[in-house]
Design a protein around this motif. Sequence first.
Motif, PDB file in Angstrom:
ATOM      1  N   VAL A   1       0.846  -1.194   0.000  1.00 44.89           N
ATOM      2  CA  VAL A   1       0.000   0.000   0.000  1.00 44.89           C
ATOM      3  C   VAL A   1       0.882   1.245   0.000  1.00 44.89           C
ATOM      4  O   VAL A   1       1.787   1.377   0.833  1.00 44.89           O
ATOM      5  N   GLN A   2       0.615   2.119  -0.949  1.00 46.53           N
ATOM      6  CA  GLN A   2       1.351   3.372  -1.102  1.00 46.53           C
ATOM      7  C   GLN A   2       1.396   4.117   0.234  1.00 46.53           C
ATOM      8  O   GLN A   2       0.394   4.245   0.931  1.00 46.53           O
TER       9      GLN A   2
ATOM     10  N   VAL B   1       0.170   0.975  -9.069  1.00 43.30           N
ATOM     11  CA  VAL B   1      -0.840   2.028  -9.163  1.00 43.30           C
ATOM     12  C   VAL B   1      -0.438   3.219  -8.298  1.00 43.30           C
ATOM     13  O   VAL B   1      -0.028   3.059  -7.147  1.00 43.30           O
ATOM     14  N   ASP B   2      -0.590   4.412  -8.860  1.00 42.15           N
ATOM     15  CA  ASP B   2      -0.313   5.659  -8.145  1.00 42.15           C
ATOM     16  C   ASP B   2      -1.648   6.264  -7.706  1.00 42.15           C
ATOM     17  O   ASP B   2      -2.393   6.811  -8.528  1.00 42.15           O
ATOM     18  N   TYR B   3      -1.952   6.150  -6.408  1.00 46.56           N
ATOM     19  CA  TYR B   3      -3.206   6.676  -5.872  1.00 46.56           C
ATOM     20  C   TYR B   3      -3.104   8.154  -5.500  1.00 46.56           C
ATOM     21  O   TYR B   3      -4.078   8.747  -5.052  1.00 46.56           O
ATOM     22  N   ARG B   4      -1.945   8.763  -5.683  1.00 44.64           N
ATOM     23  CA  ARG B   4      -1.832  10.209  -5.452  1.00 44.64           C
ATOM     24  C   ARG B   4      -2.515  10.977  -6.578  1.00 44.64           C
ATOM     25  O   ARG B   4      -2.839  12.145  -6.426  1.00 44.64           O
ATOM     26  N   ARG B   5      -2.712  10.328  -7.698  1.00 43.24           N
ATOM     27  CA  ARG B   5      -3.344  10.964  -8.858  1.00 43.24           C
ATOM     28  C   ARG B   5      -4.861  10.769  -8.799  1.00 43.24           C
ATOM     29  O   ARG B   5      -5.349   9.800  -8.244  1.00 43.24           O
ATOM     30  N   THR B   6      -5.578  11.703  -9.405  1.00 40.73           N
ATOM     31  CA  THR B   6      -7.026  11.595  -9.486  1.00 40.73           C
ATOM     32  C   THR B   6      -7.420  11.644 -10.952  1.00 40.73           C
ATOM     33  O   THR B   6      -7.195  12.664 -11.591  1.00 40.73           O
ATOM     34  N   PRO B   7      -7.975  10.572 -11.504  1.00 34.52           N
ATOM     35  CA  PRO B   7      -8.172   9.277 -10.858  1.00 34.52           C
ATOM     36  C   PRO B   7      -6.847   8.533 -10.710  1.00 34.52           C
ATOM     37  O   PRO B   7      -5.852   8.889 -11.358  1.00 34.52           O
ATOM     38  N   PRO B   8      -6.815   7.481  -9.875  1.00 29.94           N
ATOM     39  CA  PRO B   8      -5.583   6.696  -9.730  1.00 29.94           C
ATOM     40  C   PRO B   8      -5.094   6.215 -11.091  1.00 29.94           C
ATOM     41  O   PRO B   8      -5.887   5.917 -11.981  1.00 29.94           O
ATOM     42  N   LYS B   9      -3.767   6.164 -11.246  1.00 25.46           N
ATOM     43  CA  LYS B   9      -3.177   5.809 -12.541  1.00 25.46           C
ATOM     44  C   LYS B   9      -2.295   4.571 -12.418  1.00 25.46           C
ATOM     45  O   LYS B   9      -1.431   4.500 -11.554  1.00 25.46           O
TER      46      LYS B   9
END
Length: 91
Positions: free
Chosen positions: A17-18, A36-44
């Motif tokens: 988990v990030q 997956v990068d969850y800092r981005r919206t939407p996750p990338k």
Amino acid sequence: MDCLEPHEFAIGEQIIVQGNTDDRVYLLAMGSVDIVDYRRTPPKQVGVIEAPAYFGERMSLFEQARQYTIEATSAVQAWSMPGSAFTELIA
């Protein structure tokens, strides 16, 4: 190696988990995972790892929080080891 711990993960399950600071390194024996990068919206989704491979080593090498989330995209069989065992192995 006595320090290896077996794991099975289902599709969609998060393995790393990030932002976490656990230092386990994973050896991917079967299956595939998304990075997956969850800092981005939407996750990338920024990458894919397919067996055989390893991941999670950056925490043990650089003592940085996890940069990305690793999610199973198929049934995954993996082994993990503490970061200290990984750094001993590669030293």
